[in-house]
Design a protein around this motif. Structure first.
Motif, short mmCIF file in Angstrom:
data_model
loop_
_atom_site.label_atom_id
_atom_site.label_comp_id
_atom_site.label_asym_id
_atom_site.label_seq_id
_atom_site.Cartn_x
_atom_site.Cartn_y
_atom_site.Cartn_z
N PRO A 12 0.85 -1.20 0.00
CA PRO A 12 0.00 0.00 0.00
C PRO A 12 0.88 1.24 0.00
O PRO A 12 1.89 1.27 0.70
CB PRO A 12 -0.77 -0.11 1.32
N TYR A 14 0.85 5.52 0.10
CA TYR A 14 0.17 6.80 0.20
C TYR A 14 1.23 7.88 0.33
O TYR A 14 1.93 7.93 1.34
CB TYR A 14 -0.77 6.79 1.41
N GLU A 16 4.21 8.22 -1.19
CA GLU A 16 5.51 7.58 -0.93
C GLU A 16 6.54 7.88 -2.02
O GLU A 16 7.44 7.09 -2.26
CB GLU A 16 5.34 6.06 -0.78
N ASP A 46 -2.88 4.57 -2.87
CA ASP A 46 -4.04 4.89 -2.05
C ASP A 46 -4.35 6.39 -2.11
O ASP A 46 -4.26 7.09 -1.12
CB ASP A 46 -3.75 4.44 -0.60
N ASN A 74 -8.02 8.60 -1.16
CA ASN A 74 -7.40 7.90 -0.05
C ASN A 74 -8.46 7.06 0.70
O ASN A 74 -9.41 7.61 1.25
CB ASN A 74 -6.75 8.93 0.88
N LYS A 77 -5.06 2.43 4.57
CA LYS A 77 -4.19 1.28 4.37
C LYS A 77 -4.93 -0.07 4.31
O LYS A 77 -4.62 -0.91 3.49
CB LYS A 77 -3.15 1.25 5.50
N ALA A 98 5.80 0.34 2.24
CA ALA A 98 6.69 0.84 1.21
C ALA A 98 7.97 1.44 1.79
O ALA A 98 8.97 1.58 1.11
CB ALA A 98 5.97 1.89 0.38
N ASP A 99 7.93 1.79 3.08
CA ASP A 99 9.03 2.56 3.64
C ASP A 99 10.18 1.72 4.17
O ASP A 99 11.05 2.22 4.87
CB ASP A 99 8.50 3.48 4.76
N GLN A 101 10.20 -0.37 6.48
CA GLN A 101 10.17 -0.68 7.92
C GLN A 101 9.88 -2.16 8.12
O GLN A 101 10.04 -2.69 9.22
CB GLN A 101 9.11 0.17 8.62
N ARG A 200 12.44 -3.58 14.17
CA ARG A 200 11.79 -2.69 13.21
C ARG A 200 12.65 -1.45 13.00
O ARG A 200 12.87 -0.67 13.92
CB ARG A 200 10.43 -2.29 13.74
N ARG A 203 11.84 4.44 9.19
CA ARG A 203 11.41 4.75 7.84
C ARG A 203 12.61 5.23 7.02
O ARG A 203 13.38 6.05 7.51
CB ARG A 203 10.39 5.88 7.98
N THR A 208 5.63 9.33 8.73
CA THR A 208 4.54 8.39 8.95
C THR A 208 3.22 9.02 8.47
O THR A 208 3.04 10.22 8.54
CB THR A 208 4.42 7.99 10.43
N LYS A 209 2.35 8.16 7.97
CA LYS A 209 1.08 8.65 7.44
C LYS A 209 -0.04 8.54 8.48
O LYS A 209 -1.20 8.75 8.18
CB LYS A 209 0.70 7.85 6.18
N1 UDP Z 1 -0.54 3.89 3.89
C1 UDP Z 1 -1.60 3.83 2.99
N2 UDP Z 1 -2.70 4.62 3.21
C2 UDP Z 1 -2.79 5.47 4.29
C3 UDP Z 1 -1.72 5.49 5.20
C4 UDP Z 1 -0.61 4.69 4.98
O1 UDP Z 1 -1.55 3.08 2.02
O2 UDP Z 1 -3.81 6.15 4.41
C5 UDP Z 1 0.67 3.05 3.64
C6 UDP Z 1 1.98 3.80 3.60
O3 UDP Z 1 2.22 4.34 2.32
C7 UDP Z 1 2.98 2.74 3.99
C8 UDP Z 1 2.19 1.88 4.96
O4 UDP Z 1 0.81 2.16 4.72
O5 UDP Z 1 3.39 1.95 2.89
C9 UDP Z 1 2.56 2.17 6.40
O6 UDP Z 1 2.41 3.54 6.67
P1 UDP Z 1 3.38 4.35 7.63
O7 UDP Z 1 4.79 3.96 7.38
O8 UDP Z 1 3.06 5.79 7.48
O9 UDP Z 1 2.90 3.83 9.05
P2 UDP Z 1 3.81 3.52 10.34
O10 UDP Z 1 4.94 2.66 9.87
O11 UDP Z 1 4.26 4.84 10.83
O12 UDP Z 1 2.88 2.83 11.28
#
Ligand code: UDP
Ligand code: MG
Length: 314
Positions: A12, A14, A16, A46, A74, A77, A98-99, A101, A200, A203, A208-209
């Motif tokens: 997923p 968003y 990125e 997304d 959007n 996720k 995608a990041d 992590q 973990r 990023r 973060t999204k």
């Molecule tokens: N993502 C998405 N839609 C959203 C928010 C996040 O597809 O509305 C995706 C984002 O691009 C990433 C993954 O979900 O690939 C995890 O997001 P993020 O790294 O921001 O979350 P965290 O690791 O901080 O929990």
């Protein structure tokens, strides 16, 4: 007829744009060590409002194994992962952020367990020092409450990063719920599972999204979609309060009969009115949460709207 790939990666995305190049480069480097497997990527855009989609398009043009699904807006996720699962053709499926992590080195370990007969292999985050203190504390509290009241507990500190056999994904795709809480769904379907621990990392780029408001709503959705205990518990709380009030009533009646009418009592009266008033409001709020869910579900709207698909089968 296209051949079925061994692995489908569901990613997923968003906003990125900053990480896509690093993501594919790292993945290709890791996968070059796993020559015996064929694979495909399903990237779900997304509703990004940066260059994510155009970058994905140019990758898809050069690589037929990069499939792209682009949402009309959007949808968050969970829905992006579901759309990716629906498009995946692999014998096993791995959703990944995608990041980076979700470290790609783990894929090899996942595959080994899968070949040993496990149908679900999930990653367990052991070191969350890179996440902020508040995020870790709230996550811990969430797992605690969730596992206390949910019908099916979810393993603590797991995310969406996991390998799932085709069977598992087919079972998930059968679920007709509109609002999905993936972690809950993953554990609800069952199957032979095991976990692998990993650290973990941070990023690679971007931010973060998820903000706290999004996470809070995510937690509420998670709980209301996985258990009805918050609705049922009021019967018991009501019974206990009724019992206590009954005893207190008997006490007051006896006291009035034998010791006469006592006028003071303003404070206790007022406190109990406030207390029960707020309890009732909380209960109404909880009813509202579930009612809202039912409302969303009965509307039967599609989970997401796809604007464009690239390299996908019709
Ligand atoms: N993502 C998405 N839609 C959203 C928010 C996040 O597809 O509305 C995706 C984002 O691009 C990433 C993954 O979900 O690939 C995890 O997001 P993020 O790294 O921001 O979350 P965290 O690791 O901080 O929990
Ligand atoms: Mg992340």
């Amino acid at each position: 007829m296209k051949q079925t790939p061994d692995i489908s990666f569901v990613i997923p995305m968003y906003n990125e744009e900053e990480v896509i190049a690093t993501f594919f480069a790292t993945m290709e480097r890791t996968l070059s060590k796993l020559k015996k497997y064929t694979y495909e990527y399903i990237c779900v855009n997304d509703g990004s409002n940066d260059k994510t989609f155009s970058i994905l398009k140019s990758y898809a043009k050069k690589h037929p194994n990069i499939k792209v699904i682009s949402f009309s807006r959007n949808f968050y996720k969970e829905q992006a992962i579901f759309a990716g699962l629906a498009e995946a053709r692999g014998r096993c499926i791995i959703p990944m952020d995608a990041d980076l992590q979700d470290p790609p080195e783990l894929i090899l370990k996942f595959l080994k367990k899968w070949e040993a007969g496990y149908e679900v292999v999930y990653g367990i985050r052991t070191d969350r020092k890179k996440d902020s203190f508040i995020k870790r504390a709230t996550a811990k509290l969430f797992y605690k409450i969730f596992n206390m009241i949910a019908e099916r507990p979810i393993p603590e500190n797991t995310g969406d990063y996991r390998l799932m056999d085709r069977k598992v994904v087919d079972a998930i795709l059968e679920i007709k719920e509109n609002k999905l809480f993936m972690k809950g769904i993953f554990s609800w379907v069952g199957f032979k599972s095991c976990g692998i621990e990993y650290k973990r990392p941070q990023r690679v780029a971007g931010e973060t999204k998820f903000n706290y408001w999004k996470l809070w709503n995510f937690a509420l959705d998670g709980i209301t979609s996985s258990t009805t205990l918050p609705l049922r518990i009021w019967t018991y709380i009501g019974c206990i309060i009724a019992l206590i009030s009954g005893l207190y009533a008997i006490y007051i009646i006896f006291r009035t009969i034998f010791m006469g009418v006592a006028v003071p009592g303003y404070a206790s009266l007022f406190v109990s009115i406030l207390f029960f008033g707020s309890v009732q409001l909380i209960v109404l709020g909880i009813f509202g949460e579930y009612l809202g869910r039912i409302f969303v579900e009965v509307k039967r709207r599609p989970r997401y709207i796809i604007d464009e698909k690239i390299n996908c089968e019709d």
